[in-house]
Design a protein around this motif. Structure first.
Motif, short mmCIF file in Angstrom:
data_model
loop_
_atom_site.label_atom_id
_atom_site.label_comp_id
_atom_site.label_asym_id
_atom_site.label_seq_id
_atom_site.Cartn_x
_atom_site.Cartn_y
_atom_site.Cartn_z
N TRP A 1 5.41 2.77 7.05
CA TRP A 1 6.77 3.31 7.03
C TRP A 1 6.74 4.64 6.29
O TRP A 1 6.40 4.70 5.10
N TRP A 2 7.09 5.72 6.97
CA TRP A 2 6.93 7.07 6.44
C TRP A 2 8.27 7.66 6.01
O TRP A 2 9.21 7.75 6.78
N ALA B 1 4.25 7.44 2.37
CA ALA B 1 4.46 6.24 3.19
C ALA B 1 4.13 4.99 2.39
O ALA B 1 3.41 5.04 1.39
N GLU B 2 4.65 3.85 2.86
CA GLU B 2 4.34 2.56 2.26
C GLU B 2 4.23 1.51 3.35
O GLU B 2 4.69 1.71 4.49
N TRP B 3 3.64 0.38 3.00
CA TRP B 3 3.57 -0.77 3.90
C TRP B 3 3.37 -2.01 3.05
O TRP B 3 2.61 -1.99 2.07
N PHE B 4 4.09 -3.08 3.38
CA PHE B 4 4.01 -4.31 2.61
C PHE B 4 2.91 -5.23 3.16
O PHE B 4 2.64 -5.27 4.36
N ALA C 1 0.87 -1.17 0.00
CA ALA C 1 0.00 0.00 0.00
C ALA C 1 0.91 1.22 0.00
O ALA C 1 1.91 1.26 0.70
N LEU C 2 0.55 2.23 -0.79
CA LEU C 2 1.41 3.40 -0.99
C LEU C 2 0.58 4.67 -0.90
O LEU C 2 -0.47 4.79 -1.54
#
Length: 712
Positions: free
Chosen positions: A173-174, A32-35, A5-6
């Protein structure tokens, strides 16, 4: 590549033509992103019960018209953030410093943004095509997640309480550096690394790129705890490693002291040096975002994830491995070995249990639960996704010719339900490779061979359709146009014929087993039984022997009658003959007998044969792959007429793929030509159907055997 997610901020309302440049300074910023999942904070920022996010297309994808992402006006995003701050601050006392620092970084990024829209890109997390109803339903479900909170209420609702309890799992994660995600993340040579990476780290080994996280596995030039310099390559076994993305996201930091880090089963496996040799490595398992799922303190040795729900570790029994559930760590199976999980095939886990002289097969689903009782089998191959069938194998005790105890392998076919479709009593079940599903022939038929080589034809439901009194030699147990070369009778006078899988007819050819063996011997020596004569030809003689018409004909046919392309190929061909590049021709310049001016021909070969060899070195109209490389063949889409060819059953084997491609080409007025090689590789090309016969005739003049695959 991980699914992610981005969050991206943009100046304009996202639409089909919106540009998303990966370099800073343009119209958008990375946030930010998150896997693996969409974190709760991302959803919160995008909307609430009064203001749901808007589904929008995303021009970053090939399908830039379908609704793929969610968007929200920036003023609403900032208002929600201010409301959340009021509910969360002062921050909980149990938060670690890293969470507090992350909170401040988030506040800075949101508060200082001058963009007008926020986009949530989560397309890779939805396992459906963008234009499908299933994708739309999943995107709508993510949109409706925002209904769980109302930013006009007092107090933090129940749905958002986890933000206080476990911030590290729900914030994301920013960093502005995630803007790099708007392009494909790829490995660069270390010469092209950014300075922060190049000046301080080296790759763990050559090509140490982890595809599961799009990250480099690196070693620091100085030990993060002692300051020692990186030792020589033979002394780096226990040196700390790290896992870091090209844009600076550390998933495993060198300061943690791990000597190994890699992904499998949707997790990051982390290994530490052995305390005592042979004891096993202290280990742990992280999620793809770097959060501990099984910390090293849990005490599991040599642990690694097999699937997102199953891990393996050194067995407490002292031999083999134990399988445990994730994240609960429930013991599923003890002391198993030969664990195999091929997620690209049927995704089942296979393992052996029991004594190695009499193993029993475990066939497990992604959660480690038995698919069915497979204990009577020594092995079960991959299941066909459409038919649910697989080849099963058992080991049967027997007595060999010397009267000593031995065993024999028997094969059969089993359904995914556990029902045995073909009994395990055959020497061979027809399939592509050893672990492929049984090949389903036209008419829904399966083919088996007895230990005497007799063909048996079954339906996919297990009904025996044909059991002819004929036998097939091992070299010819492969189908050509649904026919088998077989023999009826015994001894030298056994009659040769073709057995049709379609109608079960046996058509005699008029030849015998003795004729077949004589022809087979002729393949390995001259027809007169003598050694084949070898002759030499100088390059000068080769140039003088040029057959201009022959070369022009071949170039024209290979280029499908395109005059300009044929002229270009012809010139490249002549240049190669006049001044060959040893690398293009695969010559070893260091060999003692190497002499580019002197060439050898034998048997029916002639000057045209040598011209053909030089053509193969420069022409791009050929595809060559290993006889068992069905996946490589499935990716062969640069030949004429194959750009829209799709073959999704490589498990059926290369021969099936060639037939599939030939049928596809025939519908476009093209012919698939198969060329003989001097090893077990396959070489193919494509010509216009009307040129196929003439092309094969021209090659025959050069002593080159070729045939149209559709007519084989």
């Amino acid at each position: 590549m991980p699914n992610y997610a981005l969050l991206l901020a943009h100046d304009e309302h996202p639409g089909p033509t919106t540009e998303w440049p990966a370099e800073p300074g343009g119209p958008c910023d990375g946030w930010a992103e998150w896997f693996s999942t969409t974190p709760l904070l991302f959803s919160f920022l995008m909307g609430d019960a009064r203001h749901l996010p808007e589904p929008v297309p995303c021009s970053a994808y090939q399908d830039n018209e379908s609704l793929a992402s969610l968007a929200a006006p920036m003023d609403q995003v900032k208002a929600r953030w201010q409301w959340l701050k009021a509910q969360m601050e002062p921050l909980p006392a149990h938060w670690p410093d890293s969470a507090r620092k992350n909170w401040q970084q988030i506040d800075t990024i949101i508060s200082q943004s001058r963009r007008h829209w926020l986009l949530l890109d989560c397309a890779t997390l939805i396992p459906h095509e963008l234009d499908s109803s299933e994708y739309a339903a999943d995107l709508q479900a993510l949109r409706e997640r925002c209904l769980q909170w109302d930013c006009g209420a007092d107090g933090l609702p129940e749905a958002l309480q986890v933000l206080k309890q476990h911030p590290q799992l729900h914030f994301g994660w920013w960093s502005h550096s995630v803007l790099a995600r708007t392009e494909v993340i790829e490995r660069d040579n270390d010469d092209d690394w950014p300075a922060w990476l190049k000046d301080n780290y080296v790759e763990r080994d050559h090509g140490a790129w982890d595809e599961g996280t799009d990250a480099y596995c690196v070693m620091p030039l100085r030990h993060p705890r002692t300051g020692e310099k990186l030792p020589g390559e033979n002394e780096r076994g226990n040196w700390p490693v790290g896992l870091v993305t090209p844009y600076g996201r550390w998933l495993v930091k060198p300061v943690e002291g791990a000597c190994g880090a890699y992904t499998s089963g949707g997790h990051i496996n982390v290994r530490y040096p052995e305390a005592r040799e042979g004891e096993g490595e202290k280990s742990g398992i992280k999620d793809l975002n770097g959060n501990w799922l099984v910390p090293p303190s849990a005490g599991y040795l040599n642990a690694y994830a097999i699937t997102p729900r199953v891990m393996a570790c050194k067995s407490a029994l002292g031999q083999g491995e134990d399988l445990r559930s994730l994240p609960g760590l429930e013991l599923l199976h003890e002391g198993v070995y030969n664990i195999l999980h091929n997620e690209e095939q049927d995704a089942f886990i296979r393992a052996l249990a029991g004594p190695q002289e009499a193993p029993r097969m475990l066939l497990l689903d992604l959660h480690g639960k038995p698919v069915f009782d497979s204990s009577r089998y020594e092995h079960v191959s991959d299941f066909n996704a459409k038919t649910g069938l697989a080849v099963a194998r058992i080991r049967v005790p027997c007595t060999d010719d010397n009267g000593e105890g031995s065993c024999r392998i028997h094969e059969g076919v089993v359904h995914i339900s556990g029902k045995e479709i073909i009994p395990c009593e055959y020497e061979l079940i027809e399939r592509g490779f050893s672990d492929s599903p049984p090949r389903v022939l036209p008419g829904g038929k399966l083919l088996a061979f007895t230990h005497q080589g007799q063909p048996r034809v079954y339906s996919t439901r297990g009904k025996l359709l044909a059991a002819p009194d004929i036998w097939c030699p091992p070299l010819h147990r492969d189908l050509r146009k649904n026919e088998l070369l077989c023999f009826m009778g015994e001894g030298d006078e056994a009659e040769m014929g073709m057995f049709s899988i379609k109608d079960f007819d046996f058509v005699r050819t008029g030849e015998t087993w003795q004729d077949y063996r004589a022809a087979l011997k002729g393949m390995f020596r001259g027809l007169d039984g003598q050694a084949v004569e070898t002759r030499s030809m100088t390059r000068k003689e080769l140039l003088e022997a040029e057959d201009q018409d022959w070369m022009q004909d071949l170039a024209r046919m290979l280029c499908l009658d395109n005059a300009d392309e044929a002229a270009e190929l012809l010139q490249q061909w002549r240049d190669c003959v006049a001044d060959p590049d040893p690398a293009e021709l695969g010559w070893d310049e260091n060999a003692e007998e190497f002499d580019p001016e002197l060439m050898q021909i034998s048997g029916d070969e002639n000057a045209l044969t040598l011209y053909w060899v030089h053509l193969l070195a420069v022409a791009t109209q050929f595809a060559r792959f290993d006889w068992k490389d069905a996946d490589g063949m499935a990716d062969t889409r640069w030949l004429p007429g194959t750009d829209d060819w799709h073959w999704d059953t490589p498990a059926d084997g290369v021969e099936a793929g060639l037939e599939h491609m030939a049928e596809h080409l025939a519908a476009r007025g093209l012919a698939l030509i198969r060329l003989a090689t001097d090893n077990d590789s396959l070489r193919i090309t494509v010509v216009r159907a009307g040129d196929a016969e003439a092309f094969i005739e021209r090659l025959a003049q050069a002593g080159i055997r070729a045939w149209s695959h559709a007519c084989a």
